[in-house]
Design an enzyme around this catalytic site. Structure first.
Site, short mmCIF file in Angstrom:
data_model
loop_
_atom_site.label_atom_id
_atom_site.label_comp_id
_atom_site.label_asym_id
_atom_site.label_seq_id
_atom_site.Cartn_x
_atom_site.Cartn_y
_atom_site.Cartn_z
N CYS A 140 0.82 -1.20 0.00
CA CYS A 140 0.00 0.00 0.00
C CYS A 140 0.86 1.25 0.00
O CYS A 140 2.06 1.19 0.23
CB CYS A 140 -0.88 0.02 1.24
SG CYS A 140 -1.79 -1.51 1.44
N GLY A 186 -1.29 0.67 -4.76
CA GLY A 186 -2.54 0.04 -4.33
C GLY A 186 -3.71 0.65 -5.06
O GLY A 186 -3.89 1.87 -5.01
N ASN A 206 1.23 0.17 5.75
CA ASN A 206 1.76 -0.55 4.60
C ASN A 206 2.57 -1.72 5.13
O ASN A 206 3.47 -1.53 5.93
CB ASN A 206 2.64 0.37 3.77
CG ASN A 206 3.47 -0.37 2.72
OD1 ASN A 206 4.58 0.03 2.42
ND2 ASN A 206 2.96 -1.44 2.17
N GLY A 207 2.24 -2.92 4.67
CA GLY A 207 3.00 -4.08 5.10
C GLY A 207 2.11 -5.24 5.45
O GLY A 207 0.92 -5.26 5.11
N TYR A 262 10.11 -3.65 -8.64
CA TYR A 262 8.80 -3.45 -9.24
C TYR A 262 7.97 -2.34 -8.60
O TYR A 262 7.38 -1.51 -9.29
CB TYR A 262 8.01 -4.76 -9.20
CG TYR A 262 6.54 -4.63 -9.52
CD1 TYR A 262 6.09 -4.32 -10.80
CD2 TYR A 262 5.58 -4.81 -8.52
CE1 TYR A 262 4.73 -4.20 -11.08
CE2 TYR A 262 4.22 -4.69 -8.80
CZ TYR A 262 3.81 -4.38 -10.08
OH TYR A 262 2.48 -4.26 -10.35
N THR A 302 7.23 -1.03 -16.04
CA THR A 302 8.30 -1.00 -15.04
C THR A 302 9.67 -1.39 -15.58
O THR A 302 10.69 -0.94 -15.08
CB THR A 302 7.89 -1.84 -13.81
OG1 THR A 302 6.68 -1.29 -13.32
CG2 THR A 302 8.92 -1.80 -12.71
N ASP A 353 11.45 -7.97 -18.95
CA ASP A 353 10.52 -7.58 -17.89
C ASP A 353 11.29 -7.42 -16.59
O ASP A 353 12.37 -7.97 -16.43
CB ASP A 353 9.38 -8.60 -17.73
CG ASP A 353 8.09 -7.90 -17.27
OD1 ASP A 353 8.17 -6.74 -16.82
OD2 ASP A 353 7.01 -8.52 -17.35
N ASP A 354 10.69 -6.67 -15.67
CA ASP A 354 11.38 -6.47 -14.39
C ASP A 354 11.37 -7.74 -13.55
O ASP A 354 12.29 -8.04 -12.82
CB ASP A 354 10.73 -5.32 -13.60
CG ASP A 354 9.24 -5.52 -13.45
OD1 ASP A 354 8.49 -5.01 -14.30
OD2 ASP A 354 8.81 -6.22 -12.51
O1 LIG Z 1 4.51 -12.67 -13.89
P1 LIG Z 1 3.36 -11.80 -13.51
O2 LIG Z 1 2.54 -12.45 -12.44
O3 LIG Z 1 2.56 -11.34 -14.69
O4 LIG Z 1 3.93 -10.51 -12.77
C1 LIG Z 1 4.99 -9.73 -13.25
C2 LIG Z 1 4.49 -8.61 -14.12
O5 LIG Z 1 3.55 -7.79 -13.40
C3 LIG Z 1 4.06 -6.48 -13.28
O6 LIG Z 1 3.50 -5.60 -14.25
P2 LIG Z 1 2.23 -4.68 -13.99
O7 LIG Z 1 1.30 -4.81 -15.12
O8 LIG Z 1 1.64 -4.99 -12.65
O9 LIG Z 1 2.76 -3.19 -13.85
P3 LIG Z 1 3.70 -2.25 -14.75
O10 LIG Z 1 2.84 -1.64 -15.82
O11 LIG Z 1 4.21 -1.25 -13.77
O12 LIG Z 1 4.82 -3.03 -15.33
C4 LIG Z 1 5.55 -6.60 -13.52
O13 LIG Z 1 6.08 -5.40 -14.04
C5 LIG Z 1 5.62 -7.71 -14.54
O14 LIG Z 1 5.36 -7.20 -15.83
N1 LIG Z 2 -0.09 -4.09 0.78
C1 LIG Z 2 -0.20 -3.63 2.00
O1 LIG Z 2 0.64 -2.90 2.50
C2 LIG Z 2 -1.41 -4.14 2.75
C3 LIG Z 2 -1.66 -3.59 4.13
C4 LIG Z 2 -2.60 -4.48 4.93
N2 LIG Z 2 -1.95 -5.72 5.25
C5 LIG Z 2 -3.89 -4.72 4.17
O2 LIG Z 2 -4.10 -5.80 3.66
O3 LIG Z 2 -4.68 -3.81 4.07
MG LIG Z 3 4.97 -5.06 -15.82
#
Ligand SMILES: O=P(O)(O)OC[C@H]1O[C@H](OP(=O)(O)OP(=O)(O)O)[C@H](O)[C@@H]1O
Ligand SMILES: NC(=O)CC[C@H](N)C(=O)O
Ligand SMILES: [Mg+2]
Length: 490
Positions: A2, A28, A101-102, A255, A301, A363-364
Protein backbone atom coordinates in the site's frame (compact mmCIF):
# COMPACT_ATOMS: atom_id res chain seq x y z
CA UNK A 1 2.00 -2.94 -1.12
CA UNK A 2 0.00 0.00 0.00
CA UNK A 3 0.86 3.66 -0.11
CA UNK A 4 0.73 5.79 3.04
CA UNK A 5 1.11 9.49 3.64
CA UNK A 6 0.78 11.75 6.67
CA UNK A 7 0.99 15.55 6.92
CA UNK A 8 1.11 18.09 9.72
CA UNK A 9 0.48 21.44 8.07
CA UNK A 10 -0.01 25.04 8.97
CA UNK A 11 -3.23 25.09 6.93
CA UNK A 12 -5.82 22.47 5.87
CA UNK A 13 -4.15 19.25 4.64
CA UNK A 14 -6.88 17.21 2.93
CA UNK A 15 -6.13 18.41 -0.61
CA UNK A 16 -2.41 17.74 -0.16
CA UNK A 17 -3.15 14.24 1.16
CA UNK A 18 -5.30 13.59 -1.89
CA UNK A 19 -2.52 14.73 -4.22
CA UNK A 20 -0.01 12.62 -2.30
CA UNK A 21 -2.19 9.55 -2.68
CA UNK A 22 -2.59 10.04 -6.41
CA UNK A 23 1.19 9.69 -6.88
CA UNK A 24 1.24 6.63 -4.64
CA UNK A 25 -1.61 5.05 -6.59
CA UNK A 26 0.73 2.50 -8.19
CA UNK A 27 1.12 0.94 -4.72
CA UNK A 28 -2.54 0.04 -4.33
CA UNK A 29 -5.56 0.30 -6.58
CA UNK A 30 -8.23 -1.44 -4.51
CA UNK A 31 -9.24 1.14 -1.93
CA UNK A 32 -8.29 4.56 -0.65
CA UNK A 33 -8.95 6.68 2.41
CA UNK A 34 -8.09 9.86 4.25
CA UNK A 35 -8.46 10.76 7.94
CA UNK A 36 -8.07 14.29 9.29
CA UNK A 37 -8.32 15.68 12.79
CA UNK A 38 -9.55 19.01 14.07
CA UNK A 39 -10.21 19.73 17.73
CA UNK A 40 -12.06 16.77 19.17
CA UNK A 41 -13.34 15.52 15.81
CA UNK A 42 -11.60 12.91 13.69
CA UNK A 43 -13.06 12.50 10.21
CA UNK A 44 -12.52 9.47 7.99
CA UNK A 45 -13.59 8.98 4.41
CA UNK A 46 -12.66 5.76 2.61
CA UNK A 47 -13.95 3.32 0.07
CA UNK A 48 -13.13 0.87 -2.69
CA UNK A 49 -11.63 2.13 -5.92
CA UNK A 50 -8.95 4.47 -7.15
CA UNK A 51 -8.23 7.68 -5.27
CA UNK A 52 -10.09 9.73 -7.88
CA UNK A 53 -13.16 7.50 -7.52
CA UNK A 54 -13.31 7.45 -3.74
CA UNK A 55 -13.28 11.21 -3.14
CA UNK A 56 -15.62 13.84 -4.51
CA UNK A 57 -15.92 17.50 -3.60
CA UNK A 58 -18.45 16.77 -0.87
CA UNK A 59 -16.25 14.16 0.81
CA UNK A 60 -13.21 16.42 0.59
CA UNK A 61 -15.09 19.34 2.15
CA UNK A 62 -15.78 17.29 5.27
CA UNK A 63 -12.13 16.39 5.77
CA UNK A 64 -11.05 19.42 7.73
CA UNK A 65 -7.99 19.89 9.90
CA UNK A 66 -4.29 20.61 9.75
CA UNK A 67 -3.23 17.03 10.58
CA UNK A 68 -4.12 14.05 8.46
CA UNK A 69 -3.16 10.68 7.01
CA UNK A 70 -3.99 8.85 3.78
CA UNK A 71 -3.81 5.33 2.40
CA UNK A 72 -4.23 3.50 -0.89
CA UNK A 73 -4.65 -0.24 -0.56
CA UNK A 74 -3.41 -3.41 -2.16
CA UNK A 75 -4.70 -6.11 0.18
CA UNK A 76 -2.36 -8.67 1.69
CA UNK A 77 -4.68 -9.77 4.48
CA UNK A 78 -8.41 -10.14 4.95
CA UNK A 79 -10.72 -9.33 2.09
CA UNK A 80 -10.92 -6.61 -0.53
CA UNK A 81 -14.11 -5.34 1.12
CA UNK A 82 -15.02 -1.77 1.96
CA UNK A 83 -14.74 -2.32 5.71
CA UNK A 84 -11.06 -3.21 5.36
CA UNK A 85 -10.20 -0.03 3.52
CA UNK A 86 -7.91 2.22 5.55
CA UNK A 87 -7.31 4.33 7.66
CA UNK A 88 -8.83 2.33 10.53
CA UNK A 89 -10.28 4.24 13.47
CA UNK A 90 -10.50 3.43 17.15
CA UNK A 91 -12.11 5.76 19.66
CA UNK A 92 -10.05 4.86 22.71
CA UNK A 93 -7.72 6.21 23.90
CA UNK A 94 -8.17 9.78 22.62
CA UNK A 95 -9.31 8.83 19.07
CA UNK A 96 -6.74 7.31 16.76
CA UNK A 97 -6.72 6.60 13.01
CA UNK A 98 -3.96 4.49 11.47
CA UNK A 99 -2.80 3.61 7.95
CA UNK A 100 -0.44 0.72 7.39
CA UNK A 101 1.76 -0.55 4.60
CA UNK A 102 3.00 -4.08 5.10
CA UNK A 103 1.93 -7.37 6.53
CA UNK A 104 2.13 -8.76 10.05
CA UNK A 105 3.03 -12.40 10.39
CA UNK A 106 1.77 -12.91 13.94
CA UNK A 107 -1.71 -11.50 13.31
CA UNK A 108 -3.61 -14.50 14.67
CA UNK A 109 -1.68 -14.66 17.93
CA UNK A 110 -1.96 -10.89 18.35
CA UNK A 111 -5.69 -10.91 17.65
CA UNK A 112 -6.23 -13.49 20.37
CA UNK A 113 -3.96 -11.67 22.80
CA UNK A 114 -5.72 -8.36 22.10
CA UNK A 115 -9.08 -9.94 22.82
CA UNK A 116 -8.13 -11.95 25.89
CA UNK A 117 -5.58 -9.66 27.55
CA UNK A 118 -6.21 -6.18 26.16
CA UNK A 119 -10.01 -6.79 25.97
CA UNK A 120 -10.36 -5.22 22.54
CA UNK A 121 -12.38 -6.63 19.70
CA UNK A 122 -11.00 -6.72 16.19
CA UNK A 123 -13.92 -6.38 13.86
CA UNK A 124 -12.33 -7.34 10.53
CA UNK A 125 -9.79 -9.81 9.18
CA UNK A 126 -7.30 -7.02 8.59
CA UNK A 127 -3.85 -7.17 10.18
CA UNK A 128 -3.83 -3.36 10.08
CA UNK A 129 -6.76 -3.17 12.48
CA UNK A 130 -4.74 -5.45 14.76
CA UNK A 131 -1.73 -3.12 14.48
CA UNK A 132 -3.89 -0.12 15.35
CA UNK A 133 -5.27 -1.84 18.43
CA UNK A 134 -1.84 -2.86 19.66
CA UNK A 135 -0.72 0.76 19.35
CA UNK A 136 -3.91 2.00 21.02
CA UNK A 137 -3.53 -0.41 23.92
CA UNK A 138 0.10 0.52 24.41
CA UNK A 139 -0.77 4.22 24.37
CA UNK A 140 -3.58 3.61 26.82
CA UNK A 141 -1.05 2.17 29.26
CA UNK A 142 0.99 5.40 29.31
CA UNK A 143 0.62 8.31 31.64
CA UNK A 144 -0.75 11.30 29.72
CA UNK A 145 -0.67 12.15 26.05
CA UNK A 146 2.82 13.40 25.25
CA UNK A 147 5.31 12.70 22.44
CA UNK A 148 7.21 10.51 24.89
CA UNK A 149 4.09 8.53 25.73
CA UNK A 150 3.44 7.93 22.01
CA UNK A 151 7.04 6.83 21.45
CA UNK A 152 6.79 4.45 24.41
CA UNK A 153 3.69 3.03 22.73
CA UNK A 154 5.69 2.53 19.52
CA UNK A 155 8.23 0.59 21.61
CA UNK A 156 5.36 -1.60 22.74
CA UNK A 157 4.29 -2.16 19.13
CA UNK A 158 7.81 -3.21 18.16
CA UNK A 159 7.89 -5.66 21.06
CA UNK A 160 4.63 -7.30 20.05
CA UNK A 161 4.24 -7.04 16.26
CA UNK A 162 6.24 -9.15 13.84
CA UNK A 163 6.49 -8.68 10.10
CA UNK A 164 6.78 -5.77 7.72
CA UNK A 165 5.14 -2.51 8.68
CA UNK A 166 5.41 1.17 8.01
CA UNK A 167 2.58 3.08 9.61
CA UNK A 168 1.22 6.57 10.13
CA UNK A 169 -1.26 7.34 12.88
CA UNK A 170 -3.26 10.43 13.69
CA UNK A 171 -3.79 10.83 17.44
CA UNK A 172 -6.32 13.48 18.41
CA UNK A 173 -4.85 15.99 20.82
CA UNK A 174 -1.29 15.04 19.90
CA UNK A 175 -0.64 15.02 16.14
CA UNK A 176 1.02 12.52 13.84
CA UNK A 177 2.91 9.36 14.83
CA UNK A 178 4.96 7.39 12.29
CA UNK A 179 6.99 4.22 12.69
CA UNK A 180 8.77 1.58 10.68
CA UNK A 181 9.45 -2.07 11.55
CA UNK A 182 12.81 -2.89 13.20
CA UNK A 183 14.19 -4.44 10.00
CA UNK A 184 13.00 -1.51 7.89
CA UNK A 185 11.35 -3.86 5.42
CA UNK A 186 8.75 -1.36 4.31
CA UNK A 187 9.83 2.13 3.22
CA UNK A 188 8.95 5.43 4.91
CA UNK A 189 10.48 8.81 4.25
CA UNK A 190 10.29 12.11 6.13
CA UNK A 191 10.10 15.58 4.59
CA UNK A 192 9.80 19.22 5.58
CA UNK A 193 8.42 22.41 4.06
CA UNK A 194 8.99 25.92 5.35
CA UNK A 195 6.06 28.32 5.14
CA UNK A 196 5.46 31.82 6.45
CA UNK A 197 3.29 30.28 9.15
CA UNK A 198 5.97 27.79 10.26
CA UNK A 199 7.43 24.38 9.41
CA UNK A 200 5.25 21.64 7.97
CA UNK A 201 6.17 17.96 7.98
CA UNK A 202 5.15 15.00 5.85
CA UNK A 203 5.91 11.28 5.88
CA UNK A 204 5.20 9.02 2.92
CA UNK A 205 5.94 5.58 1.51
CA UNK A 206 7.91 7.12 -1.33
CA UNK A 207 9.75 10.37 -1.79
CA UNK A 208 7.81 11.11 -4.99
CA UNK A 209 4.88 12.11 -2.79
CA UNK A 210 7.09 14.66 -1.02
CA UNK A 211 8.37 15.97 -4.36
CA UNK A 212 4.98 16.74 -5.79
CA UNK A 213 3.79 18.34 -2.55
CA UNK A 214 6.84 20.61 -2.45
CA UNK A 215 8.39 19.02 0.66
CA UNK A 216 12.13 18.65 0.89
CA UNK A 217 13.22 15.05 1.57
CA UNK A 218 15.01 15.04 4.92
CA UNK A 219 15.73 11.34 5.47
CA UNK A 220 14.20 7.88 5.70
CA UNK A 221 12.51 6.98 8.95
CA UNK A 222 15.06 4.58 10.45
CA UNK A 223 14.21 0.91 11.01
CA UNK A 224 12.61 0.64 14.44
CA UNK A 225 12.38 4.41 14.83
CA UNK A 226 9.30 6.25 16.05
CA UNK A 227 8.48 9.82 15.04
CA UNK A 228 5.96 12.20 16.54
CA UNK A 229 5.06 15.50 14.93
CA UNK A 230 2.84 17.46 17.22
CA UNK A 231 -0.08 19.44 15.85
CA UNK A 232 2.00 22.54 16.60
CA UNK A 233 4.72 21.31 14.25
CA UNK A 234 7.36 20.03 16.71
CA UNK A 235 9.30 16.98 15.60
CA UNK A 236 10.29 14.29 18.11
CA UNK A 237 12.17 11.15 17.09
CA UNK A 238 13.50 8.19 19.01
CA UNK A 239 14.87 4.73 18.30
CA UNK A 240 12.12 2.47 19.67
CA UNK A 241 13.59 -0.99 19.07
CA UNK A 242 16.90 -2.76 19.50
CA UNK A 243 19.00 -2.57 16.32
CA UNK A 244 18.11 -5.47 13.99
CA UNK A 245 19.36 -6.66 10.62
CA UNK A 246 18.55 -3.98 8.07
CA UNK A 247 16.43 -5.54 5.34
CA UNK A 248 14.63 -3.09 3.06
CA UNK A 249 12.44 -4.94 0.58
CA UNK A 250 14.35 -5.47 -2.65
CA UNK A 251 11.09 -5.87 -4.58
CA UNK A 252 10.43 -2.14 -4.07
CA UNK A 253 13.39 -1.48 -6.37
CA UNK A 254 12.48 -4.27 -8.77
CA UNK A 255 8.80 -3.45 -9.24
CA UNK A 256 6.81 -1.56 -6.67
CA UNK A 257 8.25 1.88 -6.29
CA UNK A 258 8.16 4.63 -8.86
CA UNK A 259 11.48 5.19 -10.60
CA UNK A 260 11.51 8.84 -9.53
CA UNK A 261 11.57 7.84 -5.85
CA UNK A 262 14.57 7.59 -3.54
CA UNK A 263 14.41 4.75 -1.00
CA UNK A 264 17.18 4.49 1.59
CA UNK A 265 19.11 7.12 -0.37
CA UNK A 266 19.11 4.87 -3.42
CA UNK A 267 17.49 6.12 -6.60
CA UNK A 268 15.02 3.50 -7.82
CA UNK A 269 15.66 4.62 -11.40
CA UNK A 270 19.41 4.15 -11.04
CA UNK A 271 18.97 0.79 -9.33
CA UNK A 272 16.85 -0.37 -12.28
CA UNK A 273 19.41 0.90 -14.77
CA UNK A 274 22.15 -1.01 -12.95
CA UNK A 275 19.95 -4.13 -13.06
CA UNK A 276 19.92 -3.74 -16.84
CA UNK A 277 23.69 -3.47 -16.93
CA UNK A 278 24.34 -6.59 -14.85
CA UNK A 279 21.75 -8.57 -16.80
CA UNK A 280 23.28 -7.42 -20.10
CA UNK A 281 26.71 -8.51 -18.89
CA UNK A 282 25.32 -11.93 -17.99
CA UNK A 283 23.80 -12.27 -21.46
CA UNK A 284 27.14 -11.38 -23.03
CA UNK A 285 28.88 -13.97 -20.85
CA UNK A 286 26.38 -16.70 -21.70
CA UNK A 287 25.89 -15.84 -25.38
CA UNK A 288 28.84 -13.81 -26.64
CA UNK A 289 27.66 -14.44 -30.22
CA UNK A 290 24.00 -13.68 -29.61
CA UNK A 291 21.75 -12.93 -32.57
CA UNK A 292 19.46 -10.39 -30.84
CA UNK A 293 18.20 -7.71 -33.26
CA UNK A 294 16.21 -5.58 -30.87
CA UNK A 295 15.50 -5.15 -27.14
CA UNK A 296 11.85 -4.49 -26.33
CA UNK A 297 10.64 -3.63 -22.81
CA UNK A 298 7.38 -4.88 -21.37
CA UNK A 299 5.99 -1.56 -20.15
CA UNK A 300 5.97 0.08 -17.73
CA UNK A 301 8.30 -1.00 -15.04
CA UNK A 302 11.02 -2.73 -17.06
CA UNK A 303 11.85 0.29 -19.23
CA UNK A 304 14.80 1.61 -17.20
CA UNK A 305 16.49 -1.80 -17.12
CA UNK A 306 15.74 -2.65 -20.74
CA UNK A 307 17.27 0.58 -22.00
CA UNK A 308 20.59 -0.01 -20.22
CA UNK A 309 20.57 -3.68 -21.17
CA UNK A 310 20.29 -2.69 -24.83
CA UNK A 311 23.22 -0.30 -24.40
CA UNK A 312 25.38 -3.06 -22.93
CA UNK A 313 24.47 -5.43 -25.78
CA UNK A 314 24.92 -2.71 -28.34
CA UNK A 315 21.56 -3.39 -29.97
CA UNK A 316 18.57 -1.19 -30.68
CA UNK A 317 16.04 -0.41 -27.94
CA UNK A 318 12.52 -0.13 -29.29
CA UNK A 319 9.11 0.41 -27.73
CA UNK A 320 7.27 -2.51 -29.30
CA UNK A 321 4.25 -2.61 -27.02
CA UNK A 322 1.83 0.24 -26.54
CA UNK A 323 0.31 0.41 -23.13
CA UNK A 324 -3.26 1.47 -22.56
CA UNK A 325 -2.79 4.06 -19.86
CA UNK A 326 -6.30 3.54 -18.52
CA UNK A 327 -5.66 -0.04 -17.38
CA UNK A 328 -3.91 -0.25 -14.04
CA UNK A 329 -1.10 -2.50 -12.90
CA UNK A 330 -2.07 -6.10 -13.46
CA UNK A 331 0.12 -7.78 -10.87
CA UNK A 332 -1.63 -6.06 -7.97
CA UNK A 333 -5.12 -7.01 -9.14
CA UNK A 334 -6.81 -9.37 -6.72
CA UNK A 335 -7.84 -12.29 -8.97
CA UNK A 336 -6.07 -14.32 -11.64
CA UNK A 337 -8.98 -14.03 -14.13
CA UNK A 338 -8.86 -10.26 -13.97
CA UNK A 339 -5.05 -10.20 -14.17
CA UNK A 340 -4.97 -12.42 -17.27
CA UNK A 341 -7.66 -10.45 -19.10
CA UNK A 342 -6.00 -7.16 -18.30
CA UNK A 343 -2.65 -8.01 -19.90
CA UNK A 344 -4.39 -8.27 -23.29
CA UNK A 345 -6.36 -5.11 -22.74
CA UNK A 346 -3.29 -3.30 -21.53
CA UNK A 347 -0.53 -4.13 -24.02
CA UNK A 348 -0.72 -4.20 -27.80
CA UNK A 349 2.24 -4.88 -30.13
CA UNK A 350 3.46 -2.69 -33.00
CA UNK A 351 4.10 -5.45 -35.60
CA UNK A 352 6.85 -3.64 -37.51
CA UNK A 353 9.11 -3.83 -34.45
CA UNK A 354 8.75 -7.62 -34.37
CA UNK A 355 8.46 -8.80 -37.97
CA UNK A 356 11.30 -11.16 -38.91
CA UNK A 357 13.38 -10.09 -35.95
CA UNK A 358 15.02 -11.88 -33.09
CA UNK A 359 13.58 -9.94 -30.17
CA UNK A 360 14.70 -9.84 -26.57
CA UNK A 361 11.74 -8.96 -24.37
CA UNK A 362 12.70 -7.57 -20.98
CA UNK A 363 10.52 -7.58 -17.89
CA UNK A 364 11.38 -6.47 -14.39
CA UNK A 365 10.18 -9.73 -12.87
CA UNK A 366 8.26 -12.88 -13.70
CA UNK A 367 5.98 -13.83 -10.83
CA UNK A 368 2.93 -15.84 -11.84
CA UNK A 369 3.96 -15.70 -15.48
CA UNK A 370 0.62 -14.11 -16.39
CA UNK A 371 2.25 -11.28 -18.32
CA UNK A 372 5.13 -13.08 -19.95
CA UNK A 373 3.13 -16.05 -21.25
CA UNK A 374 0.79 -13.75 -23.15
CA UNK A 375 3.47 -11.33 -24.25
CA UNK A 376 5.67 -14.04 -25.74
CA UNK A 377 2.71 -15.25 -27.77
CA UNK A 378 1.86 -11.69 -28.85
CA UNK A 379 5.45 -11.21 -30.04
CA UNK A 380 5.24 -14.40 -32.09
CA UNK A 381 1.87 -13.43 -33.52
CA UNK A 382 3.37 -10.07 -34.49
CA UNK A 383 5.93 -11.90 -36.63
CA UNK A 384 9.05 -12.28 -34.45
CA UNK A 385 11.50 -14.87 -35.77
CA UNK A 386 12.67 -15.78 -32.28
CA UNK A 387 11.49 -14.56 -28.89
CA UNK A 388 13.93 -14.37 -26.00
CA UNK A 389 12.87 -13.23 -22.56
CA UNK A 390 15.01 -11.63 -19.87
CA UNK A 391 13.96 -10.94 -16.29
CA UNK A 392 15.72 -8.19 -14.33
CA UNK A 393 14.97 -10.17 -11.15
CA UNK A 394 15.79 -13.80 -10.31
CA UNK A 395 13.10 -16.52 -10.33
CA UNK A 396 10.43 -15.89 -7.67
CA UNK A 397 10.21 -19.23 -5.88
CA UNK A 398 9.07 -18.30 -2.38
CA UNK A 399 6.10 -16.49 -0.88
CA UNK A 400 6.37 -12.86 0.08
CA UNK A 401 4.92 -12.33 3.54
CA UNK A 402 5.85 -8.72 4.29
CA UNK A 403 3.37 -6.79 2.20
CA UNK A 404 3.42 -8.18 -1.34
CA UNK A 405 0.59 -10.52 -2.08
CA UNK A 406 2.42 -13.64 -3.28
CA UNK A 407 1.29 -15.96 -0.54
CA UNK A 408 1.10 -19.29 -2.27
CA UNK A 409 4.04 -21.01 -3.98
CA UNK A 410 1.70 -23.02 -6.21
CA UNK A 411 0.81 -19.81 -8.04
CA UNK A 412 4.43 -18.91 -8.80
CA UNK A 413 5.49 -20.02 -12.25
CA UNK A 414 9.06 -20.78 -11.04
CA UNK A 415 7.91 -22.94 -8.16
CA UNK A 416 9.33 -26.44 -8.50
CA UNK A 417 10.51 -25.76 -12.06
CA UNK A 418 13.96 -25.49 -13.55
CA UNK A 419 14.72 -22.52 -15.78
CA UNK A 420 14.41 -24.80 -18.84
CA UNK A 421 10.97 -25.92 -17.69
CA UNK A 422 9.86 -22.31 -17.16
CA UNK A 423 11.21 -21.41 -20.60
CA UNK A 424 9.11 -24.20 -22.12
CA UNK A 425 6.04 -23.19 -20.17
CA UNK A 426 6.30 -19.53 -21.18
CA UNK A 427 6.90 -20.62 -24.77
CA UNK A 428 10.04 -18.55 -25.41
CA UNK A 429 13.18 -19.60 -27.28
CA UNK A 430 15.49 -18.56 -24.48
CA UNK A 431 14.87 -17.36 -20.94
CA UNK A 432 17.47 -15.60 -18.86
CA UNK A 433 17.14 -14.46 -15.27
CA UNK A 434 19.24 -12.03 -13.25
CA UNK A 435 21.31 -13.71 -10.52
CA UNK A 436 20.40 -12.70 -6.97
CA UNK A 437 23.93 -11.53 -6.09
CA UNK A 438 23.88 -9.29 -9.18
CA UNK A 439 20.47 -7.91 -8.29
CA UNK A 440 21.57 -7.07 -4.76
CA UNK A 441 24.80 -5.49 -5.98
CA UNK A 442 22.88 -3.52 -8.62
CA UNK A 443 20.49 -2.06 -6.06
CA UNK A 444 23.21 -1.33 -3.50
CA UNK A 445 25.37 0.35 -6.17
CA UNK A 446 28.80 1.81 -5.48
CA UNK A 447 27.59 3.95 -2.61
CA UNK A 448 26.33 1.11 -0.40
CA UNK A 449 28.41 -1.97 -1.23
CA UNK A 450 27.38 -5.00 0.82
CA UNK A 451 24.03 -3.49 1.80
CA UNK A 452 21.58 -6.19 2.87
CA UNK A 453 17.98 -6.53 1.71
CA UNK A 454 14.88 -8.57 2.27
CA UNK A 455 15.15 -10.78 -0.81
CA UNK A 456 13.04 -13.57 0.68
CA UNK A 457 10.87 -14.22 -2.37
CA UNK A 458 14.07 -15.08 -4.27
CA UNK A 459 16.12 -16.70 -1.51
CA UNK A 460 13.57 -18.22 0.86
CA UNK A 461 15.35 -16.57 3.81
CA UNK A 462 13.04 -14.64 6.12
CA UNK A 463 14.64 -12.06 8.39
CA UNK A 464 11.86 -12.24 11.01
CA UNK A 465 11.84 -16.03 11.28
CA UNK A 466 8.63 -17.96 10.58
CA UNK A 467 6.39 -19.97 12.89
CA UNK A 468 5.78 -23.59 11.93
CA UNK A 469 2.63 -23.99 9.85
CA UNK A 470 2.58 -20.30 8.85
CA UNK A 471 2.90 -20.87 5.12
CA UNK A 472 0.20 -23.52 5.05
CA UNK A 473 -2.20 -21.26 6.95
CA UNK A 474 -1.38 -18.38 4.61
CA UNK A 475 -2.04 -20.55 1.60
CA UNK A 476 -5.43 -21.56 3.01
CA UNK A 477 -6.36 -17.94 3.58
CA UNK A 478 -4.84 -16.14 0.63
CA UNK A 479 -4.42 -18.38 -2.39
CA UNK A 480 -6.33 -17.19 -5.46
CA UNK A 481 -8.69 -20.12 -4.88
CA UNK A 482 -9.37 -19.05 -1.28
CA UNK A 483 -9.96 -15.44 -2.37
CA UNK A 484 -12.38 -16.59 -5.06
CA UNK A 485 -14.36 -18.62 -2.56
CA UNK A 486 -14.45 -15.73 -0.12
CA UNK A 487 -15.72 -13.39 -2.83
CA UNK A 488 -18.44 -15.87 -3.74
CA UNK A 489 -19.42 -15.92 -0.07
CA UNK A 490 -18.62 -19.63 0.32
O1 LIG B 1 4.51 -12.67 -13.89
P1 LIG B 1 3.36 -11.80 -13.51
O2 LIG B 1 2.54 -12.45 -12.44
O3 LIG B 1 2.56 -11.34 -14.69
O4 LIG B 1 3.93 -10.51 -12.77
C1 LIG B 1 4.99 -9.73 -13.25
C2 LIG B 1 4.49 -8.61 -14.12
O5 LIG B 1 3.55 -7.79 -13.40
C3 LIG B 1 4.06 -6.48 -13.28
O6 LIG B 1 3.50 -5.60 -14.25
P2 LIG B 1 2.23 -4.68 -13.99
O7 LIG B 1 1.30 -4.81 -15.12
O8 LIG B 1 1.64 -4.99 -12.65
O9 LIG B 1 2.76 -3.19 -13.85
P3 LIG B 1 3.70 -2.25 -14.75
O10 LIG B 1 2.84 -1.64 -15.82
O11 LIG B 1 4.21 -1.25 -13.77
O12 LIG B 1 4.82 -3.03 -15.33
C4 LIG B 1 5.55 -6.60 -13.52
O13 LIG B 1 6.08 -5.40 -14.04
C5 LIG B 1 5.62 -7.71 -14.54
O14 LIG B 1 5.36 -7.20 -15.83
N1 LIG C 1 -0.09 -4.09 0.78
C1 LIG C 1 -0.20 -3.63 2.00
O1 LIG C 1 0.64 -2.90 2.50
C2 LIG C 1 -1.41 -4.14 2.75
C3 LIG C 1 -1.66 -3.59 4.13
C4 LIG C 1 -2.60 -4.48 4.93
N2 LIG C 1 -1.95 -5.72 5.25
C5 LIG C 1 -3.89 -4.72 4.17
O2 LIG C 1 -4.10 -5.80 3.66
O3 LIG C 1 -4.68 -3.81 4.07
MG1 LIG D 1 4.97 -5.06 -15.82
Amino acid sequence: MCGIVGIVGTTEVAAALYDGLTVLQHRGQDAAGIATGKGTRLRVHKGNGLVRDVFDAEAMALLDGRVGIGHCRYPTAGSEGHDEAQPFYVNSPYGIALAHNGNLINTDALRQEIFETDRRNINTESDSEVLLNVFAHELDGQRGLTPDAALNAVEGVHRRARGGYAAVALVLGLGLVAFRDPNGIRPLVLGRRETDAGTEYAVASESVALDILGFERMRDVAPGEGIVITARGELHARQCAEPSDSAPCIFEYVYFARPDSMIENISVHKARMRMGVTLGEKILRERPDHDIDVVIPIPDTSRDSAMELANVLGVKYREGFVKNRYVGRTFIMPGQGERAKSVKRKLNPIPLEFRNRVVLLVDDSIVRGTTSKQIVQMARDAGARKVYLASAAPPVRHPNIYGIDMPSVEELVANGRSEQEIEALLGCDWLVYQDLADLEAAVAGHKFPGKTFDSSCFSGEYVTGIDPGYFERLRQLRSDEAKKKRRAGA
